[in-house]
Scaffold this motif. Structure first.
Motif, PDB file in Angstrom:
ATOM      1  N   GLY A  74      21.742  23.552  56.913  1.00 23.11           N
ATOM      2  CA  GLY A  74      20.365  23.138  56.672  1.00 23.11           C
ATOM      3  C   GLY A  74      20.037  21.764  57.214  1.00 23.11           C
ATOM      4  O   GLY A  74      19.135  21.120  56.709  1.00 23.11           O
ATOM      5  N   ASP A  75      20.747  21.287  58.248  1.00 22.18           N
ATOM      6  CA  ASP A  75      20.467  19.958  58.787  1.00 22.18           C
ATOM      7  C   ASP A  75      19.072  19.924  59.399  1.00 22.18           C
ATOM      8  O   ASP A  75      18.692  20.812  60.164  1.00 22.18           O
ATOM      9  CB  ASP A  75      21.507  19.583  59.837  1.00 22.18           C
ATOM     10  N   PRO A  76      18.289  18.886  59.101  1.00 20.74           N
ATOM     11  CA  PRO A  76      16.906  18.842  59.560  1.00 20.74           C
ATOM     12  C   PRO A  76      16.753  18.277  60.978  1.00 20.74           C
ATOM     13  O   PRO A  76      15.645  18.174  61.461  1.00 20.74           O
ATOM     14  CB  PRO A  76      16.241  17.913  58.539  1.00 20.74           C
ATOM     15  N   ASP A  77      17.844  17.920  61.644  1.00 21.38           N
ATOM     16  CA  ASP A  77      17.711  17.312  62.957  1.00 21.38           C
ATOM     17  C   ASP A  77      17.430  18.376  64.022  1.00 21.38           C
ATOM     18  O   ASP A  77      17.376  19.577  63.753  1.00 21.38           O
ATOM     19  CB  ASP A  77      18.947  16.497  63.308  1.00 21.38           C
ATOM     20  N   ARG A  81      17.705  22.540  63.852  1.00 19.90           N
ATOM     21  CA  ARG A  81      16.514  23.380  64.010  1.00 19.90           C
ATOM     22  C   ARG A  81      16.691  24.380  65.146  1.00 19.90           C
ATOM     23  O   ARG A  81      16.325  25.551  65.026  1.00 19.90           O
ATOM     24  CB  ARG A  81      15.288  22.506  64.260  1.00 19.90           C
ATOM     25  N   ASP A 188      16.621  13.244  67.456  1.00 21.43           N
ATOM     26  CA  ASP A 188      16.141  14.019  66.309  1.00 21.43           C
ATOM     27  C   ASP A 188      14.698  14.467  66.478  1.00 21.43           C
ATOM     28  O   ASP A 188      14.090  14.950  65.552  1.00 21.43           O
ATOM     29  CB  ASP A 188      16.270  13.187  65.015  1.00 21.43           C
TER      30      ASP A 188
END
Length: 189
Positions: A74-77, A81, A188
């Motif tokens: 679930g990394d938002p970078d 994505r 990012d």
């Protein structure tokens, strides 16, 4: 860490050479602690990104070997994505996920190579800024070389104190400005 460095610099400078020296040492100590912190953070971020790219490559190899698709993290970078988007695309269209992930990894590594090239191009400007920031030390050394006592003037006279504090402020602003101009995108976006 920066606050501690500033307080320690102010205490040492204030006790050994007076309040102006305390202020100068506090400012330079905070600037140095900030540089150390940013360097460590940058190295940690780079190592983490390389590790994640290696994991992505290993995931693509596992998929080619026929292993099941794990749940994406679930990394938002940007890399996270893109990985989640590749998994969704493969689920919806039946596209080969291993190939999609390899393309995401290749794109990310090309992006990193571009950032490294940009950092190499900006290194000259950073070196020049550091040289200009250190130039007043040469002036102090030159003053001692001709028989004057520049530190006594800078630390114990009103004009010298204003000059020293102004010089420190201009050095810090110049270094921060150069850092801002040479800052690279972090990937990012």
């Amino acid at each position: 860490m920066m606050l501690l460095a500033g307080v320690l610099g102010a205490a040492v400078g204030g006790v050994t050479a007076g309040p102006v020296a305390g202020l100068l040492l506090a400012g330079y100590a905070v600037l140095g602690a900030r540089a150390v912190h940013r360097g460590r953070t940058g190295r940690h971020t780079t190592q983490q990104r390389r590790r994640r790219l290696d994991q992505l490559s290993a995931l693509a190899a596992d998929l080619r070997a026929g292993l099941p698709v794990p749940e994406p993290d679930g990394d938002p970078d940007r890399l996270g994505r893109l990985t989640r988007a590749a998994v969704r695309l493969a689920d919806r269209t039946g596209a080969p996920l291993a190939e999609l992930l390899e393309r995401v990894e290749a794109d990310a590594r090309a992006y990193d190579r571009g950032l490294a090239a940009a950092a190499a191009q900006a290194a000259g400007a950073r070196a020049t800024a550091l040289l200009l920031a250190a130039l007043p030390l040469g002036g102090i050394g030159l003053g001692y070389g001709i028989g004057a006592d520049p530190l006594a003037v800078l630390l114990h006279t009103p004009v010298g104190a204003v000059s020293a504090v102004t010089a420190m402020a201009l050095q810090i602003v110049g270094l921060l400005w150069t850092e801002r101009l040479g800052r690279l995108p972090d990937g990012d976006d």
